[in-house]
Design a protein around this motif. Structure first.
Motif, PDB file in Angstrom:
ATOM      1  N   ASN A  66       0.829  -1.210   0.000  1.00 50.62           N
ATOM      2  CA  ASN A  66       0.000   0.000   0.000  1.00 50.62           C
ATOM      3  C   ASN A  66       0.864   1.262   0.000  1.00 50.62           C
ATOM      4  OD1 ASN A  66      -2.625  -1.089   0.025  1.00 50.62           O
ATOM      5  ND2 ASN A  66      -2.394  -1.617   2.184  1.00 50.62           N
ATOM      6  N   LEU A  67       1.939   1.221   0.779  1.00 60.90           N
ATOM      7  CA  LEU A  67       2.812   2.402   0.873  1.00 60.90           C
ATOM      8  C   LEU A  67       3.599   2.622  -0.419  1.00 60.90           C
ATOM      9  CD1 LEU A  67       3.990   1.958   4.548  1.00 60.90           C
ATOM     10  CD2 LEU A  67       2.542   3.781   3.695  1.00 60.90           C
ATOM     11  N   THR A  68       4.065   1.530  -1.052  1.00 55.60           N
ATOM     12  CA  THR A  68       4.802   1.700  -2.308  1.00 55.60           C
ATOM     13  C   THR A  68       3.870   2.169  -3.424  1.00 55.60           C
ATOM     14  OG1 THR A  68       4.598  -0.678  -2.587  1.00 55.60           O
ATOM     15  CG2 THR A  68       6.721   0.119  -1.870  1.00 55.60           C
ATOM     16  N   LYS A  69       2.627   1.641  -3.396  1.00 63.61           N
ATOM     17  CA  LYS A  69       1.637   2.039  -4.411  1.00 63.61           C
ATOM     18  C   LYS A  69       1.341   3.542  -4.305  1.00 63.61           C
ATOM     19  CE  LYS A  69      -3.102   1.083  -5.836  1.00 63.61           C
ATOM     20  NZ  LYS A  69      -4.379   0.586  -5.349  1.00 63.61           N
ATOM     21  N   LEU A  70       1.359   4.030  -3.063  1.00 66.24           N
ATOM     22  CA  LEU A  70       1.047   5.436  -2.803  1.00 66.24           C
ATOM     23  C   LEU A  70       1.998   6.370  -3.548  1.00 66.24           C
ATOM     24  CD1 LEU A  70      -0.817   7.174  -1.036  1.00 66.24           C
ATOM     25  CD2 LEU A  70       0.839   6.968   0.791  1.00 66.24           C
ATOM     26  N   TYR A 110      -9.504  -0.422   2.637  1.00 62.22           N
ATOM     27  CA  TYR A 110      -9.123   0.192   3.917  1.00 62.22           C
ATOM     28  C   TYR A 110      -7.608   0.384   4.038  1.00 62.22           C
ATOM     29  CZ  TYR A 110     -13.671   0.009   6.284  1.00 62.22           C
ATOM     30  OH  TYR A 110     -14.953   0.225   6.670  1.00 62.22           O
ATOM     31  N   GLY A 111      -6.864  -0.582   3.551  1.00 67.93           N
ATOM     32  CA  GLY A 111      -5.413  -0.540   3.673  1.00 67.93           C
ATOM     33  C   GLY A 111      -4.807   0.650   2.948  1.00 67.93           C
ATOM     34  N   TYR A 112      -5.232   0.831   1.689  1.00 66.02           N
ATOM     35  CA  TYR A 112      -4.702   1.935   0.891  1.00 66.02           C
ATOM     36  C   TYR A 112      -5.185   3.285   1.452  1.00 66.02           C
ATOM     37  CZ  TYR A 112      -2.987   4.256  -3.323  1.00 66.02           C
ATOM     38  OH  TYR A 112      -2.302   5.060  -4.195  1.00 66.02           O
ATOM     39  N   GLY A 113      -6.450   3.321   1.906  1.00 68.60           N
ATOM     40  CA  GLY A 113      -6.995   4.529   2.529  1.00 68.60           C
ATOM     41  C   GLY A 113      -6.201   4.903   3.779  1.00 68.60           C
ATOM     42  N   SER A 114      -5.852   3.886   4.572  1.00 69.80           N
ATOM     43  CA  SER A 114      -5.066   4.136   5.787  1.00 69.80           C
ATOM     44  C   SER A 114      -3.670   4.634   5.446  1.00 69.80           C
ATOM     45  CB  SER A 114      -4.955   2.864   6.619  1.00 69.80           C
ATOM     46  OG  SER A 114      -6.226   2.458   7.031  1.00 69.80           O
ATOM     47  N   SER A 115      -3.115   4.131   4.342  1.00 74.95           N
ATOM     48  CA  SER A 115      -1.790   4.595   3.911  1.00 74.95           C
ATOM     49  C   SER A 115      -1.831   6.079   3.558  1.00 74.95           C
ATOM     50  CB  SER A 115      -1.310   3.815   2.693  1.00 74.95           C
ATOM     51  OG  SER A 115      -1.318   2.462   2.979  1.00 74.95           O
ATOM     52  N   ILE A 116      -2.907   6.484   2.872  1.00 71.65           N
ATOM     53  CA  ILE A 116      -3.047   7.905   2.521  1.00 71.65           C
ATOM     54  C   ILE A 116      -3.172   8.738   3.807  1.00 71.65           C
ATOM     55  CG2 ILE A 116      -4.456   9.607   1.280  1.00 71.65           C
ATOM     56  CD1 ILE A 116      -5.330   7.298  -0.590  1.00 71.65           C
TER      57      ILE A 116
END
Lengths: 247, 42
Positions: free
Chosen positions: A54-58, B11-17
């Motif tokens: 998720n962090l790398t995708k960001l 949820y995971g990607y939303g939490s990363s943001i």
């Protein structure tokens, strides 16, 4: 009082309710949310471990990059506007309107207490082009200009959002900065005036340095508020047109 | 962030943001405090 605050057990008992509430309401959800970054999915579908995906995708997702760029642009523009307009209003209250500033202060503070969605609907009506022209487009037409589809392009939608958020919170910053300005001693201002400082020089060398701490507080409030903004933009444009005001 | 987490159910990607935004807020606050510490203490 010294006896009470000298006892560690008493301090712990007095602090415990606030600390427990803070931990349960703030810290636990924050840590929970931090844990979610390592998973994909949601409570309905279930979660699967994804590590740092998720962090790398960001950092590689163009949509995320656009949203981050918009957030930074919005934060810089609106923070500058809010603090600058608030400071100018505070100067107006203290040095020009003086004791007569009560009504103006109340009027400029009024938008702060309005619900965000109500303000967003108000600005939507003010700047609308269809089905009927809003007051802003009617004024442009009356002045001989062409109507603007304010919510049809990213730049104009951004301008409306910025104007709305500056208008909505300028009263708060004006009152905050007013509190800092009224603390400046009359004697200091008077001595500076006797020394020949007036207008811009008085503002630049006396008023600005003496109101610096409260100005910094206003800046921190504003930048944190604007970086976290969601409700006003979602209610006004819902991130549109396309993804141009998504944050 | 809202759409990612609650509309698209990620949820995971939303939490990363959200995490990135929190770090950004913290960094800006620290930079402002560090840059103006002298002015606030004198």
């Amino acid at each position: 009082m010294k006896q009470v605050l000298g006892d560690r057990k008493t301090i712990a008992v007095l602090l415990a309710p606030a600390l427990v509430t803070y931990s349960v309401v703030m810290l636990a959800p924050m840590l929970w949310s931090l844990g979610y970054t390592l998973f994909a999915g949601n409570p309905v579908r279930g979660f699967t471990w994804s590590g740092l995906d998720n962090l790398t995708k960001l950092f590689t997702d163009p949509k995320a990059r656009q949203a981050i760029a918009f957030t930074i642009k919005y934060a810089l523009t609106v923070t500058t506007g809010q603090v600058l307009v608030g400071y100018l209003l505070a100067l107006l209250f203290v040095f020009f309107l003086k004791r007569a500033s009560g009504v103006i202060r109340t009027l400029t503070f009024f938008p702060v207490v309005l619900p965000t969605v109500a303000v967003s609907l108000l600005f939507e009506k003010l700047f609308e082009i269809a089905p009927t022209s809003g007051p802003v487009n009617s004024l442009i037409t009356a002045l001989g200009g062409q109507q603007v589809n304010w919510f049809g392009a990213g730049s104009t939608a951004f301008a409306v959002i910025a104007i709305m958020d500056i208008w909505r919170s300028m009263g708060f910053y004006a009152v905050l900065l007013y509190a800092g300005l009224v603390d400046i001693s009359e004697d200091v201002i008077e001595s500076a005036r006797l020394d020949g400082a007036g207008g811009w020089r008085l503002a630049r060398h006396i008023v600005l340095p003496m109101s610096w701490p409260v100005l910094i507080s206003a800046l921190i409030f504003s930048i944190n508020g604007t970086l976290k903004v969601f409700d006003s933009i979602y209610a006004l444009t819902a991130g549109g047109p396309g993804n141009q005001t998504t944050r | 962030m809202y759409k990612t987490a609650f509309a698209y159910g990620n949820y995971g990607y939303g939490s990363s943001i959200a995490l990135l935004l929190s770090v950004f807020c913290l960094a800006v606050t620290v930079v402002i405090f560090r840059g103006t510490r002298k002015d606030l203490t004198t």
